[in-house]
Structure formats: structure tokens, C-alpha cells
Scaffold this motif. Structure first.
Motif, PDB file in Angstrom:
ATOM      1  N   LYS A   1      77.986  53.426  45.528  1.00 30.53           N
ATOM      2  CA  LYS A   1      77.098  52.786  44.553  1.00 30.53           C
ATOM      3  C   LYS A   1      76.173  51.780  45.231  1.00 30.53           C
TER       4      LYS A   1
ATOM      5  N   ASN B   1      69.015  56.755  40.247  1.00 26.71           N
ATOM      6  CA  ASN B   1      69.819  57.500  39.280  1.00 26.71           C
ATOM      7  C   ASN B   1      69.081  58.446  38.351  1.00 26.71           C
TER       8      ASN B   1
ATOM      9  N   ILE C   1      68.406  67.157  35.099  1.00 25.44           N
ATOM     10  CA  ILE C   1      69.511  67.993  35.574  1.00 25.44           C
ATOM     11  C   ILE C   1      69.524  69.291  34.769  1.00 25.44           C
TER      12      ILE C   1
ATOM     13  N   LEU D   1      71.776  58.223  27.512  1.00 29.74           N
ATOM     14  CA  LEU D   1      73.121  57.998  28.042  1.00 29.74           C
ATOM     15  C   LEU D   1      73.257  58.642  29.417  1.00 29.74           C
TER      16      LEU D   1
ATOM     17  N   ARG E   1      69.627  58.289  33.426  1.00 29.62           N
ATOM     18  CA  ARG E   1      70.020  56.906  33.690  1.00 29.62           C
ATOM     19  C   ARG E   1      68.880  56.019  34.174  1.00 29.62           C
TER      20      ARG E   1
ATOM     21  N   ASP F   1      70.841  45.878  35.891  1.00 26.92           N
ATOM     22  CA  ASP F   1      70.804  46.618  37.161  1.00 26.92           C
ATOM     23  C   ASP F   1      69.754  46.059  38.116  1.00 26.92           C
TER      24      ASP F   1
ATOM     25  N   PRO G   1      75.417  57.721  43.268  1.00 26.70           N
ATOM     26  CA  PRO G   1      76.651  57.432  44.009  1.00 26.70           C
ATOM     27  C   PRO G   1      77.322  58.678  44.604  1.00 26.70           C
TER      28      PRO G   1
ATOM     29  N   LEU H   1      77.915  58.768  48.585  1.00 26.50           N
ATOM     30  CA  LEU H   1      79.296  58.852  49.091  1.00 26.50           C
ATOM     31  C   LEU H   1      79.456  60.084  49.967  1.00 26.50           C
TER      32      LEU H   1
ATOM     33  N   PHE I   1      84.165  53.307  36.702  1.00 27.18           N
ATOM     34  CA  PHE I   1      83.005  53.487  37.558  1.00 27.18           C
ATOM     35  C   PHE I   1      81.867  54.053  36.734  1.00 27.18           C
ATOM     36  N   ILE I   2      80.730  53.356  36.770  1.00 27.05           N
ATOM     37  CA  ILE I   2      79.489  53.886  36.205  1.00 27.05           C
ATOM     38  C   ILE I   2      78.404  53.634  37.239  1.00 27.05           C
ATOM     39  N   PRO I   3      77.374  54.491  37.277  1.00 25.43           N
ATOM     40  CA  PRO I   3      76.333  54.290  38.278  1.00 25.43           C
ATOM     41  C   PRO I   3      75.480  53.060  38.007  1.00 25.43           C
ATOM     42  N   ARG I   4      75.503  52.600  36.759  1.00 25.22           N
ATOM     43  CA  ARG I   4      74.730  51.407  36.428  1.00 25.22           C
ATOM     44  C   ARG I   4      75.695  50.249  36.217  1.00 25.22           C
TER      45      ARG I   4
ATOM     46  N   ASP J   1      76.785  52.731  29.875  1.00 23.06           N
ATOM     47  CA  ASP J   1      76.943  54.023  30.530  1.00 23.06           C
ATOM     48  C   ASP J   1      78.337  54.533  30.209  1.00 23.06           C
ATOM     49  N   ILE J   2      78.578  55.778  30.581  1.00 20.50           N
ATOM     50  CA  ILE J   2      79.856  56.379  30.248  1.00 20.50           C
ATOM     51  C   ILE J   2      80.684  56.514  31.524  1.00 20.50           C
TER      52      ILE J   2
ATOM     53  N   VAL K   1      82.554  57.478  34.647  1.00 20.18           N
ATOM     54  CA  VAL K   1      82.671  58.672  35.492  1.00 20.18           C
ATOM     55  C   VAL K   1      84.129  58.782  35.940  1.00 20.18           C
TER      56      VAL K   1
ATOM     57  N   LYS L   1      77.089  66.676  34.981  1.00 21.31           N
ATOM     58  CA  LYS L   1      75.938  65.809  35.207  1.00 21.31           C
ATOM     59  C   LYS L   1      76.346  64.386  35.538  1.00 21.31           C
ATOM     60  N   ARG L   2      77.574  64.020  35.232  1.00 18.35           N
ATOM     61  CA  ARG L   2      77.961  62.628  35.466  1.00 18.35           C
ATOM     62  C   ARG L   2      78.644  62.418  36.802  1.00 18.35           C
TER      63      ARG L   2
ATOM     64  N   PHE M   1      83.691  63.566  44.046  1.00 17.88           N
ATOM     65  CA  PHE M   1      83.408  62.163  43.796  1.00 17.88           C
ATOM     66  C   PHE M   1      84.462  61.548  42.877  1.00 17.88           C
TER      67      PHE M   1
ATOM     68  N   GLU N   1      87.872  61.151  44.622  1.00 18.43           N
ATOM     69  CA  GLU N   1      87.867  60.063  45.601  1.00 18.43           C
ATOM     70  C   GLU N   1      87.861  58.696  44.899  1.00 18.43           C
ATOM     71  N   VAL N   2      86.974  58.562  43.930  1.00 17.46           N
ATOM     72  CA  VAL N   2      86.789  57.248  43.303  1.00 17.46           C
ATOM     73  C   VAL N   2      87.983  56.872  42.417  1.00 17.46           C
TER      74      VAL N   2
ATOM     75  N   VAL O   1      90.052  54.904  44.622  1.00 16.49           N
ATOM     76  CA  VAL O   1      89.444  53.594  44.898  1.00 16.49           C
ATOM     77  C   VAL O   1      89.672  52.647  43.714  1.00 16.49           C
TER      78      VAL O   1
ATOM     79  N   ARG P   1      91.757  49.059  43.314  1.00 22.99           N
ATOM     80  CA  ARG P   1      91.090  47.816  42.880  1.00 22.99           C
ATOM     81  C   ARG P   1      91.710  47.265  41.598  1.00 22.99           C
TER      82      ARG P   1
END
Ligand SMILES: Cc1cc2nc3c(=O)[nH]c(=O)nc-3n(C[C@H](O)[C@H](O)[C@H](O)COP(=O)(O)OP(=O)(O)OC[C@H]3O[C@@H](n4cnc5c(N)ncnc54)[C@H](O)[C@@H]3O)c2cc1C
Lengths: 752, 288
Positions: free
Chosen positions: A623, A661, A665, A678, A681, A687, A741, A745, B182-185, B189-190, B192, B257-258, B263, B266-267, B270, B274
Motif C-alpha cells: 500500500k 487505484n 476493470i 465503491l 477507487r 487519502d 497494492p 506487492l 486492509f483497504i487500498p484507501r 472502502d470494502i 479486501v 476486482k478488489r 494478495f 499474503e495480507v 500480515v 498486526r
């Protein structure tokens, strides 16, 4: 009278008053596209193809038409290439018609195939479910490289023009090649040559207001249209052509606009609403949902690019070459030419060659998105330059300064530059505390320059004085960035009356001559220039009235601080005559006083910027956080600095989304997977870092006050600057956007 | 569409039992109303449970456990002076949902019964050991939360059944919980990947643990291998690595798509590490 065209000291210009539309917008009083109502109004809804590519075998609308609440159903048969009185649309009008309502084939997921007007929005939505469409599904392609392969399905045979070389796939519809010098000789002189491939995905402008309109069209061919658009004359002209009516019989009014960024420079729902209205003989309102906006308006092109640059150990670029393939959906128009022309434009190059392709796929027709085409090319080129600097151990700003284009440089796309401000932005970047601030572990810094042409365009402005000495200005360019404030400041500067005494209105198509769209960073430049000239035109008349009153020649009168004054001691001894005293009498001294100017100004002046970005990468999750951002750009002259800064910051914010982001898709089935906010992004406020700005002012010789447009250049450097920052933080070169991300990664783990 | 606002859970249950077509209960409506407007689900019967007495109450019982009414909103949970001190992970998980506006409406029950594998409050509730009272035509039964969702969008509730209360166990001594997603923002967000950890320590050693993962399988998972990896340890590096490996091994995600399978897998590891560190610090009484 003596009017000085080349002003350098200003009373109003450069101040930061409140915007005239501010109160309306914060109180909800401003009327946007969906805020208009009419008696007897119907609600429209559009049926869209679920297929990426399909022949429309049959459309049966009878069940929908039988509903009591349904007052009209339209298909392609209701538009002008099918109706008898104006057959045969050509060129871009045909493309637009084909896009707003499918003909023989549905060309992308979301392509309109039919529409209904009903007594409520819910009834219209439910009626769509009763329309039966028989499709013959065809093979599709949504990826630019795949669309160029020999076995790719052909979107439309014969869409290519003369520019495309023999032997290319029919999906390649435009070709551009330009440059100068001998690139091979240049690469041979280099100490290091890097060639790399880059990809960007399509993004959407993401304007917060979905397209909306209210249309009325009678069987007498007279119509009224209210809509949110960046340019209502193009809407007028296009809708008239698509509906087969006379242009002047359609009056179009632009609503307030909740963002456009280039995406509202064409039509989508407006012709459909007019066709429904004509058929139902009632006003029809059409409002897109967010998912319709994503599926069926105009996102950017996606791109596949190869860039090769040679550099000497001292940082001199010896040669540069790029191939830019842009995917623009199911119609010609992807700005492969602009990408190619802008890519190397910041640099003074002896040997440069660039090729651009415009490629069709089964996606929505791309539309402009601030500096269309330029950000992708800059991403590829500035990434390679960054990598060259890293490998040669050179400072990225010094290298750019060494190669920077200046006044007199032959641009990569041909002409010689007049006075430009690239070097000044680089010097300001180098001197900025951001550039020397230490980085924390895990952080990286990126630099990029960016270029955009800027545009003049057809422009017409009128100004009328009221009896109390206040002024109203009618412009034809919808206010998408605070332009009413800038126009008022420029008019105030010329008239010498307070900013608050000037009301600027975006006039409708029936009350002013043709105006080009609010695009090409042109509004403050072109409408501004026309406003200044219209105000000067009024000042000339004011001076004439004063001269007549005083009985002296008009060239013995000059205008100063809102008053007519004798031009010198020899002109006579008269007290200054304030504007309000002249206008109070104007009915008796010759009639109303107004000013007007119209032209297609050509001196927009190209624009450059330099961005500095710090990014931090979480090595365990991929990220990215943008920790610091500084935008430095040449504005020529900032009329209202706050709105110039807003444009700079907006470019950075949108660039952060595009880089990290945002992406279209598509699934294997050719359907758009993320047609909601949603999953599409866009950055949220939290952010973003504080985005610092530095306004560089190298006056544009083509504007009376020195203005260069600032609306687009700000989106050109971010993709590259962020990619360079992320690559430097991660220790791996990121060649594909978005740098989401999972992608970062994977790159960190070495399988990206 | 029929709209009802019954005064009791028995009445709500009877209405649902006798309804035909699609039935939805209306708590905050942040899923139901959104799905209606987007033309995804248009219920034939809408049963608003917010008019039933006590549904907005947060009650601390004599044994230290908590009863949460089914219409209690995220904002009410965050603003409660004591709930968050006992169960910071549950409260924070709920607080991650949506925006300020959504927080004023959204409920734990709605989040659970919407049955999204990515629902944020659910892994935290599973880790905490939350149970629900299910009221139906045959009376009440107690069910652990992890048994409610059965597949994306599906629950184990039978026709005529609804949730009438949630129960969070007594916190007890030396316990801590945490939820991370984990969210990209940074918000809106929803998930992941989501991970809830709840544990208890004796001295420095973990004696009890529950670890739950969200968005990595068709339903939220209670991962016993994760708990085993840290029980009996002092959450040292080896334990954390074993925890991460167990979390990754439990994943059965999809490519979408998310996020990708790789990923998410792996996450998940992580986030488990945490979240466990935060829960452990909380159990020790440290601020985290
Ligand atoms: C802008 C926005 C952002 C969001 N962000 C997030 C997020 O970050 N994370 C996340 O997990 N979710 C998110 N959501 C989804 C939603 O807000 C949550 O799932 C919320 O907790 C649902 O609660 P509610 O009370 O609004 O449920 P409702 O919409 O009222 O109901 C949801 C479901 O639960 C059922 N139900 C309700 N009460 C009962 C009951 N007593 N018994 C049985 N079934 C019942 C309903 O029939 C329905 O199927 C977001 C939604 C929006 C609109």
C-alpha cells in the motif's frame, strides 16, 4: 484615449475575492442539471446493452408501450439518420449518434439501445424491463494490444482514415508520426540507453454530478434544453443534427455544473431526451445513475507504450523515441497523436521520433480528461528519464534543467517555442524546501515535468452597463473552475469599478454568439481576453460620451480608476467624470452603453509544470501513501490565485487516484466490473496529503494580462512523479498503472 | 411492497412467517435501501424492527456481559462510555463501516445478516465470541455469530426467524481484542481482507485466543489453527510467523476486482500479526 494593452501592475487582478456563485453553492440554491422541473414533465430511462459486442437482431418495445404510465419509447429509428427529412449524418455527428443510441450493433457494455419516457422515474425504470432485445453476441476485445493483433474482432470495418499505414488491423483507425533529427545516430552517441514498456488503464474523470437534462421539443421543430455541460453550443449543434432540426430553433441553457474535466464536452443523454420529448409531446427529464456514467460516458483512453531514451553521462539526452498505442473505445478519437506530441515536449532534443496509434475496442467512446493523452505519455517518458538519472547517478532536476525547452527551442512536435516557463518551474522546484527535505526510511521521492498545448477557440463576450454604473458580463463558457470570478476581476481591472459591481452570467445559446466548449484550459485565456476587449470596447464609448460632454476630441480623454479624465494638461481642465455619472445619463446621450468582442484567439501559449512527490510504501501490503506533494506550474498571470491553486491541487488529487487505484476493470465477458464508486477507487479526502502549490508567472505574450490556461497541465506530471516516487521507495520500477497494492506487492516479491 | 412496523419480535416473526415473495427486515437500511435504489433487490415485504421496545439499548448485564439491541447504530456504540473500553476491537470494527452518515444508521445485526464475507464487524464479533438470540415461530434460540452467515448473501435464519438481540461475553481480566482491515484507501472502502483477534493472557503468556478472518472465503472464518499458533506463547516472532502462516493457509479467496488470491492470502497473514500485536498490548493494559 490611451489604453495600455500590456498591463503589469494590477488593482483587482491577483486578488482573492469570494466567488460570485459561492453562496448559491453552499446553500443549495444553485441549480444543477437535475434541479430543473417543468409542468407535465416525464422521466426518461435508457435501456443499455449487457454485451460488449452484439448484433441487435430485434427490439420489441410493444409491452413497454402498452403500459399506462409510458408515454414514449424511442430507438435508433427515431433519430435523424433514419428519418426522412434529414438523412445521412456524416463524420463525428454520425459517431455521436451511434454512441448515444446503438444502430445495428451494440458496441460496448452499457451502449444505449432504447429509451422510455414515463410518468415517474420508477415507472420508466420498470418499463425498461419489458423491452425485449434479441442479441447475437459477437466476439469482443477490450485490451489495446489485443485489439491490434491479427485475429482481433473488427469493431467497425472502414473506420480507419488515410493516416493509417497499409497492413494494420482495421481497429487501428488513426496514425500519427512526427519528430526530427536522426534517433539512431543519437542513440549511438549515448552512454546509456534505456528502453521500456509501460501500460496505463482507462480512468474516469469522476465528476460528482452525473449527466442530467430537461428537454422539450415540439413537433414544430422548436426546442428548449437545460443540461449540465461544458459547452452548450456544441450541445445545440450536435442535438440539432441528430434530431434533424435547425440549430437556431434549439435553445440550450447550461446549468451549474458539478465537474466535467473534459467529460462533459459532448452529448450522451441530451439527444435521447429530446427524441423522447418530441414523441411524447411533453418535457422529459433524464438523469444518469453513477453506473451509467461509468459504463456509458467517456472515460480516458488506456495506453500501451514503448519509450527509448539515450543519455550521456553528463545528463544530455542524445535521442528519444516513443510508440504510444491508445485505446479509445468503439469509436475513433483516442488521442494517440496528442500523447505522441506532448510526450517529449518539455525537452530540447536534437533527435526525437514519436508515433501514436488510435485503436478501437469494445469499450465506451473515450472523452477528454484534462490534457487528453498527455499524462500517459509523460508517465512513460519521465519514468525512463528517472531510471536514467538513477543509473547514471544524476540529480533529476539538474538533468531536466540541462535538457529543458526554452524560448526558441524547436519543440518535439514541430514549432519553435515563444516565451515559456519550464525552466522557471524547475528552478522553483529545486529551490523549494520540499526538494531538500530529508526522506524517512521506506519513502521515495519523484519528479516529473509536464506539458500541455492550451487552446484558444471560438469566443464571444458581451458586456452591458447599467444606469448605476454597475456592469453585467455575458460569457458563453460554463463556469467549471471559478471563471465567473476571474472574468469579473478582469472586467473590474479595465472598467475600474469594484469586483462586486460586476455580475457575470453564463448566457444561453439564444442570447450570445457561438462559444467553444470550456475545455483546452481556454476559459480564463479566451473568455478572459474577450471580456477585457469587450470592457475596453465599453470604455471607448464611455470616453466618447465624456468627450462629447466636455466638447473635446475623444483622443483627449482617457479612462482612469473608473472615471473619464482629460488625457493631459492640454486636453482641458475637467473634473474626473465617474462611470455612474455617464451611465445615469446614457439614455439621453446616445443610448445604452455596452461592449462586445468576438474572435478565435490564437495566442493561448503552451504551459509547463513540475511536480515533486514523496511516497511511502508498506512493504508487507504494497500500500502506498502519498506523504508530501508540491505542484509548481506557470500560470502566466494568476487572475484569481486561489482558483489557480485549486486547479493545481485538483490535478494532483486526480493524478493520485489515476496513479494508485483508479481503473476500468473488465471481466472476461467484456463487462465493466466496477461501475460504482465503491469499487472505482477515487481518492477520498483522507487519502491526500496537503498539496502545496507554487504559482510561477512567466507572462503569455498572447494575452493582454499575460494569462496562460492552467486547467489541464496539472494532470500531466502526477502519474510519472508518483510512479517515480513509488519506484524509488519500493526499489523496483513500476511500469503499469494503477500501482494498486496487489501490483506493488507482486513487484516487491519479484513477480510483478 | 408492504411496509410493517411491528411492536414486538413475536409480531415481526409472524409477519415474516406469513409473507410471500422477498422479505427484508429494516434495521438501519444502509444495505436494504441501497439495494432497493440500485434495483438489486426490491422486497415484497419490508419489516421495520426499529419500533420495537428496547432495540436501541446497550445494556451491561450483572455478569459483565453486554446485550446490544438490534437497532443500535455504530455511532451509538462508539459514543458509549464503557463498551469500547471492554471491547475496543468490536467497536472499532463497527466504526470502520461507511461514513459519519452511515454510522448514524448502520447496525451490527444488519451487517451480520447482509451476510457479506467482507462485513467488517463480523470477524470482530466472531473473535469476541458474540452470540445472538434468534426469535422465530417456535420461540427463541441462542446461536454463535459464526453460524449465521452460510454463503455470500445467505444466512441460516429460517423463514419467520429474525435476530432479537446480540450478546457480547463479559470481557474478564487480562483480555484484549482488535480488528484490522486492509483497504487500498483510508476509508469508505470494502475490506479486501479483515482480521479480528481476541485473546487473554496470564502474565505474558496467551491462554485463550480466537482469530477470525473476513473477505478471504465465502463466509467469515473462525480459524482455530491461528488460535493454536499463539496460545501458550508470548507472541514472539516465531509465534507471529506461525500465526501468519496459519492465517494464510486458512484462506480460500477469489480473484476479483478488489484483490488477487495471492494478495489476499499474503495480507491475511500480515493483518493477523498486526491485529494480534494490538490485542496483546491491550490485554497487557497498554494503550494500543
Ligand atoms: C456508503 C456505505 C458504506 C458502507 N461501508 C461499509 C463498510 O465499510 N464495511 C461494511 O462491512 N459494510 C459497509 N456498508 C454496508 C452496511 O452499511 C453495513 O452492512 C451495515 O452494518 C448494515 O446495517 P443496517 O442496519 O443498515 O442493515 P439493513 O440494511 O437494515 O439490513 C441489512 C440486512 O440485514 C437484515 N436484517 C436487519 N435486521 C435484521 C434482524 N433483526 N434479523 C434478521 N435480519 C435482519 C435485512 O433483512 C437485510 O438483509 C456500507 C454501506 C454504505 C451505504
Amino acid at each position: 484615449m490611451a489604453l495600455d494593452d500590456r498591463k503589469t501592475d494590477f488593482k483587482f487582478v491577483g486578488t482573492r475575492p469570494d466567488r460570485p456563485d459561492g453562496l448559491d453553492k453552499v446553500t443549495g440554491r444553485a441549480k444543477f442539471g437535475a434541479d430543473m422541473y417543468a409542468p407535465g414533465m416525464l422521466h426518461g430511462a435508457i435501456l443499455r446493452s449487457p454485451h460488449a459486442h452484439a448484433r441487435i437482431v430485434k427490439i420489441d418495445t410493444s409491452k413497454a408501450e402498452a403500459l399506462k404510465d409510458v408515454k414514449a419509447v424511442v430507438t435508433r429509428a427515431d433519430f435523424s439518420d433514419e428519418v426522412e427529412f434529414k438523412p445521412g449524418l456524416e463524420g463525428e455527428f454520425w459517431n455521436v449518434l451511434e454512441n448515444v443510441m446503438a444502430g445495428e450493433k451494440a458496441l460496448y457494455d452499457g451502449h444505449a439501445v432504447a429509451a422510455v419516457a414515463a410518468t415517474s422515474a420508477l415507472a420508466a425504470r420498470d418499463a425498461l424491463k419489458l423491452i425485449e432485445v434479441e442479441y447475437e453476441v459477437l466476439p469482443h476485445v477490450t485490451d489495446v494490444d489485443k485489439a491490434m493483433e491479427p485475429d482481433a474482432p473488427v469493431i467497425r470495418e472502414g473506420a480507419a482514415d488515410y493516416s493509417v499505414p497499409e497492413g494494420m488491423h482495421p481497429n487501428v483507425v488513426r496514425y500519427h508520426e512526427s519528430g526530427h533529427g536522426d534517433v539512431e545516430a543519437g542513440f549511438a552517441e549515448a552512454d546509456l540507453v534505456i528502453e521500456d514498456h509501460f501500460d496505463t488503464e482507462a480512468t474516469h474523470q469522476g465528476y460528482i454530478e452525473p449527466h442530467a437534462c430537461l428537454a422539450m421539443l415540439g413537433n414544430d421543430g422548436k426546442g428548449e434544453l437545460w443540461c449540465c455541460t461544458q459547452g452548450h453550443w456544441i450541445v445545440q449543434k450536435t442535438c440539432a443534427a441528430l434530431l434533424g432540426i435547425e440549430t437556431s430553433q434549439l435553445r440550450v441553457t447550461a446549468s451549474e455544473i458539478g465537474g466535467g474535466f473534459g467529460g462533459k464536452t459532448t452529448v450522451f443523454i441530451e439527444p435521447v431526451a429530446l427524441a423522447l420529448s418530441r414523441k411524447a409531446n411533453r418535457p422529459v427529464k433524464l438523469v444518469m445513475s453513477r453506473s451509467e456514467v461509468f459504463r456509458a460516458t467517456g472515460p480516458t483512453a488506456s495506453a500501451s507504450m514503448d519509450v527509448k531514451i539515450g543519455m550521456k553521462k553528463d545528463g544530455t539526452i542524445t535521442a528519444a523515441q516513443g510508440v504510444f498505442r491508445l485505446q479509445g473505445g468503439a469509436f475513433p478519437g483516442a488521442p494517440g497523436d496528442f500523447t505522441a506530441m506532448c510526450a517529449f515536449a518539455p525537452y530540447n532534443l536534437t533527435n526525437v521520433r514519436q508515433v501514436g496509434y488510435d485503436v478501437m475496442t469494445n469499450r465506451p467512446k473515450q472523452a477528454a480528461y484534462r490534457a487528453p493523452g498527455a499524462p500517459m505519455g509523460a508517465f512513460a517518458v519521465e519514468s525512463v528519464i528517472d531510471e536514467l538519472c538513477n543509473q547514471l547517478g544524476l540529480d533529476p532536476i539538474d538533468v531536466r534543467l540541462k535538457n529543458a525547452a526554452r524560448e526558441g527551442t524547436k519543440a518535439s512536435y514541430g514549432p519553435r517555442y515563444p516565451r515559456i516557463g519550464l525552466v522557471e518551474t524547475l528552478e522553483a522546484a529545486k529551490a523549494h524546501p520540499h526538494y531538500s527535505a530529508p526522506l524517512k526510511p521506506g519513502q521515495g521521492r519523484g519528479i516529473s515535468c509536464g506539458f500541455w498545448f492550451n487552446h484558444g477557440g471560438e469566443t464571444s463576450v458581451s458586456l452591458a452597463l447599467s444606469e448605476d454604473g454597475s456592469a453585467q458580463v455575458m460569457v458563453g463558457t460554463p463556469d467549471i473552475g471559478g471563471s465567473r470570478a476571474s472574468m469579473a476581476l478582469m472586467a473590474a481591472e479595465v472598467l475600474g469599478i469594484p469586483y462586486e459591481n460586476i455580475r457575470v452570467t453564463v448566457a444561453d445559446t439564444a442570447t450570445l454568439g457561438y462559444n467553444d466548449v470550456s475545455h483546452g484550459s481556454r476559459v480564463t485565456y479566451a473568455s478572459g481576453l474577450a471580456t477585457i476587449k469587450a470592457a475596453q470596447n465599453a470604455v471607448e464609448k464611455l470616453c466618447e460620451r465624456a468627450a462629447a460632454k466636455w466638447g473635446i476630441p475623444v483622443d483627449a480623454v482617457k479612462w482612469e480608476n473608473g472615471c473619464a479624465v482629460p488625457s493631459g494638461p492640454n486636453a482641458g481642465d475637467f473634473d474626473p467624470l465617474p462611470i455612474a455619472e455617464i451611465t445615469a445619463d446614457m439614455g439621453r446621450t446616445g443610448g445604452p452603453i455596452s461592449g462586445h468582442f468576438e474572435a478565435t484567439p490564437e495566442g493561448a501559449g503552451v504551459s509547463f509544470g513540475t511536480h515533486i512527490v514523496d511516497a511511502e510504501v508498506d512493504r508487507e501490503t504494497g500500500k502506498t501513501t502519498i506523504t508530501r506533494y508540491t505542484v509548481i506550474q506557470d500560470a502566466g498571470k494568476a487572475i484569481h490565485p486561489t482558483y489557480v491553486e485549486g486547479q493545481f491541487q485538483g490535478g494532483a488529487a486526480q493524478g493520485i487516484g489515476w496513479a494508485l487505484n483508479e481503473e476500468y476493470i473488465y471481466g472476461e465477458d467484456g463487462r465493466l466490473q466496477n461501475a460504482v464508486f465503491l469499487d472505482y477507487r477515487i481518492p477520498v479526502a483522507s487519502d491526500l496529503p496537503m498539496i502545496d502549490t507554487v504559482i510561477v508567472e512567466v507572462p503569455n505574450p498572447g494575452h493582454p494580462f499575460g494569462v496562460r490556461g492552467v486547467g489541464e497541465t496539472g494532470i500531466v506530471p502526477p502519474l510519472a512523479a508518483i510512479a517515480n516516487a513509488v519506484s524509488n521507495a519500493a526499489g523496483v520500477r513500476m511500469r503499469q498503472l494503477p500501482m494498486s497494492p496487489p501490483r506493488v506487492l507482486a513487484a516487491l516479491k519479484g513477480d510483478g | 411492497m408492504d411496509y410493517h412496523s411491528p411492536a414486538s419480535f413475536a409480531e415481526a416473526s409472524a409477519l415474516a412467517a406469513n409473507a410471500t415473495g422477498i422479505t427484508r427486515f429494516l434495521a438501519g437500511g444502509t444495505d436494504v435501501l441501497v439495494q432497493m435504489r440500485a434495483d438489486i433487490v426490491t422486497p415484497d415485504t419490508l419489516i421495520d424492527i426499529k419500533k420495537i421496545d428496547g432495540v436501541r439499548d446497550i445494556t451491561r448485564n450483572d455478569d459483565g456481559s453486554w446485550t446490544i439491541g438490534v437497532a443500535v447504530t455504530g455511532a451509538e456504540m462508539s459514543e458509549h462510555p464503557e463498551l469500547g473500553r471492554d471491547w475496543p476491537g468490536v467497536v472499532e470494527a463497527m466504526d470502520l463501516i461507511g461514513s459519519t452518515q452511515v454510522q448514524g444508521r448502520a447496525t451490527l445485526t444488519g451487517n451480520l445478516c447482509n451476510a457479506s464475507p467482507a462485513a467488517d464487524s463480523v470477524p470482530a464479533m466472531v473473535a469476541a465470541g458474540v452470540t445472538v438470540t434468534v426469535t422465530g415461530p417456535n420461540g427463541d434460540r441462542e446461536v454463535p455469530v459464526e453460524q449465521i452467515p452460510t454463503a455470500p448473501g445467505r444466512t441460516s435464519l429460517a423463514k419467520g426467524e429474525l435476530i432479537s438481540a446480540l450478546h457480547i461475553p463479559a470481557r474478564g481480566e487480562n483480555g484484549g481484542d482488535a480488528y484490522l482491515r486492509f483497504i487500498p484507501r483510508t476509508e469508505m472502502d470494502i475490506a479486501v481482507v479483515g482480521c479480528g483477534v481476541n485473546l487473554r493472557i496470564d502474565g505474558d503468556t496467551i491462554t485463550e485466543a480466537r482469530v477470525s478472518l473476513g473477505a478471504v472465503a465465502p463466509t467469515v472464518l473462525l480459524v482455530e489453527d491461528c488460535a493454536r499458533a499463539i496460545i501458550g506463547t508470548k507472541l514472539d516472532e516465531a509465534a507471529l510467523e506461525a500465526l501468519a502462516a496459519a492465517a494464510s493457509a486458512a484462506c480460500n479467496p477469489i480473484n476479483d476486482k478488489r484483490g488477487t488470491i495471492e494478495f489476499r492470502t499474503e495480507v491475511a497473514g500480515v493483518l493477523a500479526k498486526r491485529a494480534a500485536r494490538i490485542a496483546y498490548a491491550r490485554a497487557k493494559g497498554e494503550k494500543a
